[in-house]
Design an enzyme around this catalytic site. Structure first.
Site, mmCIF file in Angstrom:
data_model
loop_
_atom_site.group_PDB
_atom_site.id
_atom_site.type_symbol
_atom_site.label_atom_id
_atom_site.label_comp_id
_atom_site.label_asym_id
_atom_site.label_seq_id
_atom_site.Cartn_x
_atom_site.Cartn_y
_atom_site.Cartn_z
ATOM 1 N N SER A 12 0.847 -1.112 -0.091
ATOM 2 C CA SER A 12 0.128 -0.122 0.039
ATOM 3 C C SER A 12 1.026 1.312 -0.089
ATOM 4 O O SER A 12 2.156 1.229 0.292
ATOM 5 C CB SER A 12 -0.798 -0.005 1.377
ATOM 6 O OG SER A 12 -0.232 -0.227 2.362
ATOM 7 N N GLU A 14 1.127 5.768 1.061
ATOM 8 C CA GLU A 14 0.405 6.936 1.995
ATOM 9 C C GLU A 14 0.615 8.028 0.926
ATOM 10 O O GLU A 14 1.398 8.583 0.452
ATOM 11 C CB GLU A 14 0.871 6.890 3.085
ATOM 12 C CG GLU A 14 0.243 7.871 4.229
ATOM 13 C CD GLU A 14 0.794 7.702 5.426
ATOM 14 O OE1 GLU A 14 0.558 6.767 6.207
ATOM 15 O OE2 GLU A 14 1.529 8.635 6.120
ATOM 16 N N THR A 45 -3.640 10.885 4.883
ATOM 17 C CA THR A 45 -3.299 11.463 6.254
ATOM 18 C C THR A 45 -4.373 12.268 6.595
ATOM 19 O O THR A 45 -5.044 13.012 5.865
ATOM 20 C CB THR A 45 -1.897 11.946 6.227
ATOM 21 O OG1 THR A 45 -1.685 13.119 5.600
ATOM 22 C CG2 THR A 45 -0.730 10.748 6.081
ATOM 23 N N TYR A 46 -4.466 12.644 7.935
ATOM 24 C CA TYR A 46 -5.241 13.657 8.646
ATOM 25 C C TYR A 46 -4.482 14.375 9.708
ATOM 26 O O TYR A 46 -3.687 14.061 10.594
ATOM 27 C CB TYR A 46 -6.311 12.774 9.505
ATOM 28 C CG TYR A 46 -7.508 13.216 10.064
ATOM 29 C CD1 TYR A 46 -8.824 13.428 9.123
ATOM 30 C CD2 TYR A 46 -7.497 13.496 11.395
ATOM 31 C CE1 TYR A 46 -9.752 13.813 9.564
ATOM 32 C CE2 TYR A 46 -8.779 14.171 11.789
ATOM 33 C CZ TYR A 46 -9.917 14.300 10.922
ATOM 34 O OH TYR A 46 -11.293 14.888 11.455
ATOM 35 N N ALA A 48 -2.902 17.464 12.398
ATOM 36 C CA ALA A 48 -2.985 17.549 13.925
ATOM 37 C C ALA A 48 -4.410 18.262 14.005
ATOM 38 O O ALA A 48 -4.744 19.063 13.723
ATOM 39 C CB ALA A 48 -1.989 18.294 14.554
ATOM 40 N N HIS A 73 -7.070 7.954 7.015
ATOM 41 C CA HIS A 73 -6.891 8.261 8.491
ATOM 42 C C HIS A 73 -7.819 8.842 9.431
ATOM 43 O O HIS A 73 -8.414 9.707 8.681
ATOM 44 C CB HIS A 73 -5.389 9.017 8.536
ATOM 45 C CG HIS A 73 -4.071 8.422 8.195
ATOM 46 N ND1 HIS A 73 -2.964 8.709 8.888
ATOM 47 C CD2 HIS A 73 -4.017 7.353 7.297
ATOM 48 C CE1 HIS A 73 -2.040 7.956 8.169
ATOM 49 N NE2 HIS A 73 -2.692 7.163 7.235
ATOM 50 N N ARG A 103 -4.475 8.364 17.168
ATOM 51 C CA ARG A 103 -4.613 9.115 18.240
ATOM 52 C C ARG A 103 -4.355 10.661 17.535
ATOM 53 O O ARG A 103 -5.219 11.502 17.846
ATOM 54 C CB ARG A 103 -3.679 9.056 19.405
ATOM 55 C CG ARG A 103 -3.749 9.929 20.559
ATOM 56 C CD ARG A 103 -2.492 10.103 21.646
ATOM 57 N NE ARG A 103 -1.472 10.937 20.991
ATOM 58 C CZ ARG A 103 -0.600 11.204 21.662
ATOM 59 N NH1 ARG A 103 -0.354 10.983 22.926
ATOM 60 N NH2 ARG A 103 0.740 11.934 20.967
ATOM 61 N N ASP A 105 -1.724 13.947 16.734
ATOM 62 C CA ASP A 105 -1.045 15.048 17.575
ATOM 63 C C ASP A 105 -1.751 16.249 17.668
ATOM 64 O O ASP A 105 -2.641 16.495 17.010
ATOM 65 C CB ASP A 105 0.213 15.448 16.605
ATOM 66 C CG ASP A 105 1.222 14.511 16.246
ATOM 67 O OD1 ASP A 105 1.407 13.360 17.267
ATOM 68 O OD2 ASP A 105 1.718 14.288 15.277
ATOM 69 N N TYR A 143 5.243 0.778 16.718
ATOM 70 C CA TYR A 143 6.412 1.594 16.669
ATOM 71 C C TYR A 143 7.395 0.739 17.273
ATOM 72 O O TYR A 143 7.902 0.400 18.073
ATOM 73 C CB TYR A 143 6.555 2.823 17.799
ATOM 74 C CG TYR A 143 5.345 3.867 17.375
ATOM 75 C CD1 TYR A 143 5.593 5.055 16.469
ATOM 76 C CD2 TYR A 143 3.930 3.598 17.721
ATOM 77 C CE1 TYR A 143 4.738 5.881 16.445
ATOM 78 C CE2 TYR A 143 3.070 4.706 17.566
ATOM 79 C CZ TYR A 143 3.300 5.798 16.741
ATOM 80 O OH TYR A 143 2.265 6.601 16.448
ATOM 81 N N HIS A 147 7.525 4.615 20.801
ATOM 82 C CA HIS A 147 6.928 5.845 20.687
ATOM 83 C C HIS A 147 7.770 6.786 21.505
ATOM 84 O O HIS A 147 7.820 6.286 22.400
ATOM 85 C CB HIS A 147 5.431 5.810 20.893
ATOM 86 C CG HIS A 147 4.672 7.142 20.517
ATOM 87 N ND1 HIS A 147 4.868 8.363 21.446
ATOM 88 C CD2 HIS A 147 3.786 7.321 19.608
ATOM 89 C CE1 HIS A 147 4.217 9.161 20.599
ATOM 90 N NE2 HIS A 147 3.383 8.558 19.805
ATOM 91 N N GLN A 174 5.583 2.926 12.094
ATOM 92 C CA GLN A 174 6.317 3.989 11.969
ATOM 93 C C GLN A 174 7.615 3.497 10.969
ATOM 94 O O GLN A 174 7.897 2.330 11.081
ATOM 95 C CB GLN A 174 6.942 4.493 13.247
ATOM 96 C CG GLN A 174 7.839 5.809 13.060
ATOM 97 C CD GLN A 174 7.144 6.976 12.281
ATOM 98 O OE1 GLN A 174 7.131 7.187 11.092
ATOM 99 N NE2 GLN A 174 6.639 7.908 13.156
ATOM 100 N N PHE A 214 11.860 15.128 10.079
ATOM 101 C CA PHE A 214 10.847 14.104 10.432
ATOM 102 C C PHE A 214 11.305 13.084 11.786
ATOM 103 O O PHE A 214 10.597 12.816 12.579
ATOM 104 C CB PHE A 214 10.609 13.309 9.276
ATOM 105 C CG PHE A 214 9.918 14.218 8.432
ATOM 106 C CD1 PHE A 214 9.341 15.350 8.613
ATOM 107 C CD2 PHE A 214 9.465 13.755 7.006
ATOM 108 C CE1 PHE A 214 8.413 16.182 7.747
ATOM 109 C CE2 PHE A 214 8.844 14.424 6.141
ATOM 110 C CZ PHE A 214 8.460 15.564 6.229
ATOM 111 N N HIS A 264 4.130 -0.947 3.391
ATOM 112 C CA HIS A 264 3.378 0.361 3.356
ATOM 113 C C HIS A 264 4.291 1.530 2.985
ATOM 114 O O HIS A 264 5.207 1.730 3.822
ATOM 115 C CB HIS A 264 2.646 0.736 4.661
ATOM 116 C CG HIS A 264 1.596 1.791 4.671
ATOM 117 N ND1 HIS A 264 0.749 1.722 3.762
ATOM 118 C CD2 HIS A 264 1.749 3.072 5.180
ATOM 119 C CE1 HIS A 264 0.115 3.055 4.013
ATOM 120 N NE2 HIS A 264 0.614 3.752 5.077
#
Length: 287
Positions: A12, A14, A45-46, A48, A73, A103, A105, A143, A147, A174, A214, A264
């Site tokens: 996949s 992103e 993605t989505y 913060a 997301h 969750r 940011d 992670y 994390h 990640q 990053f 991914h």
């Protein structure tokens, strides 16, 4: 080693929603190129606190109009139950059956409060299952190098297990550049009776300054020998990208040989680096 499974490997990619109409036009061209190899799905993605929510919805709608399998997301921090319910109801109407539950940011200026009804991703997974049952396949984050806010590897593993027990079907990691970290994490999950597929997240290396920024922010380690080589190329972009490609290609091969349940790719809205890896790895759809 990853647990044995009859599930076919999943490959996949992103994307992130662009900020401008011009960016959207460029993304559509990159999408067409990426879609030429027919990834299993595109994730979107989505931002913060939902800061790119409208652009995420626009990007997802465009993908669905073109019958492209999409996994948006959903980030819960800063959102209410009603907001999440409305977005997921919209996605169901668009024929989406796959989401990535995070969750997320906190946006700048929110301080220590969440400003919404959720604190952690496991609460979001629980909510999705309670509201929509099995209507969505749910992926969550993992992670391998832990994390940065987890406090300890054991606590990080406990957090991940809570998401799986809440109803997650699979996980995407990640990005990382040390395959041993991935395999050690998967073995830890197996010992903890966490048996969902854990798909490695892959970040092509094309820009050292951006990658270092990053990585410092998210806790992903760039091995010292890789970092020093990348630093040494300076403004020699071609050499940097050639070296980066070989590093990531070798990583992907080790992961696939070790039984990873897919890959991914974090494309950063650039098709060429991912498509080159796709072809040289002889993934489905490559020619």
């Amino acid at each position: 080693m990853p647990p044995e499974t009859d599930r076919a490997p999943v490959y996949s990619v992103e994307l992130f929603p662009p900020k401008t109409p011009e960016g959207m036009d460029k993304l559509k061209l990159e999408l067409e190129r990426l879609n030429s190899v027919a990834p299993d799905y595109f994730s979107v993605t989505y931002g913060a606190g939902g800061s790119t929510r409208e652009r995420t919805l626009e990007t997802v709608a465009w993908l669905r109009r073109h019958d492209i399998e999409t996994a948006p997301h959903i980030a819960c921090v800063g959102s209410t139950r009603a907001e999440i319910r409305n977005i997921l109801s919209l996605y169901r109407k668009q024929g989406i059956r796959h989401v990535v539950a995070l969750r997320g940011d906190l946006p700048s200026g929110m301080g220590g409060g969440t400003g919404g009804d959720f604190r952690y991703a496991n609460e979001l997974v629980t909510f999705i299952r309670a509201e929509f049952g099995l209507a969505f396949k749910i992926e969550v984050a993992a992670y391998p190098e832990y994390h940065p806010q987890s406090g300890s590897p054991a606590r990080d593993l406990e957090n991940f297990k809570r998401k799986v027990e809440a109803g997650a079907d699979a996980a995407i990691t990640q990005y990382f550049y040390n395959s041993d970290a991935y395999f050690a994490f998967v073995e830890s999950c197996d010992r903890a009776h966490i048996r969902v597929p854990i798909v490695p997240g892959i970040m092509p290396i094309t820009n050292y300054t951006q990658l270092a920024r990053f990585s410092d922010a998210c806790g992903a380690e760039i091995p010292r020998w890789v970092r020093r080589r990348l630093e040494g190329y300076g403004d020699d972009v071609d050499s940097l990208r050639a070296f980066g490609h070989e590093v990531v290609l070798h990583l992907c091969r080790r992961l696939m040989e070790g039984g990873a349940p897919g890959l991914h790719f974090y494309t950063m809205n650039q098709s060429a680096p991912t498509l080159r890896l796709w072809k040289e790895l002889s993934l489905p759809g490559s020619t």
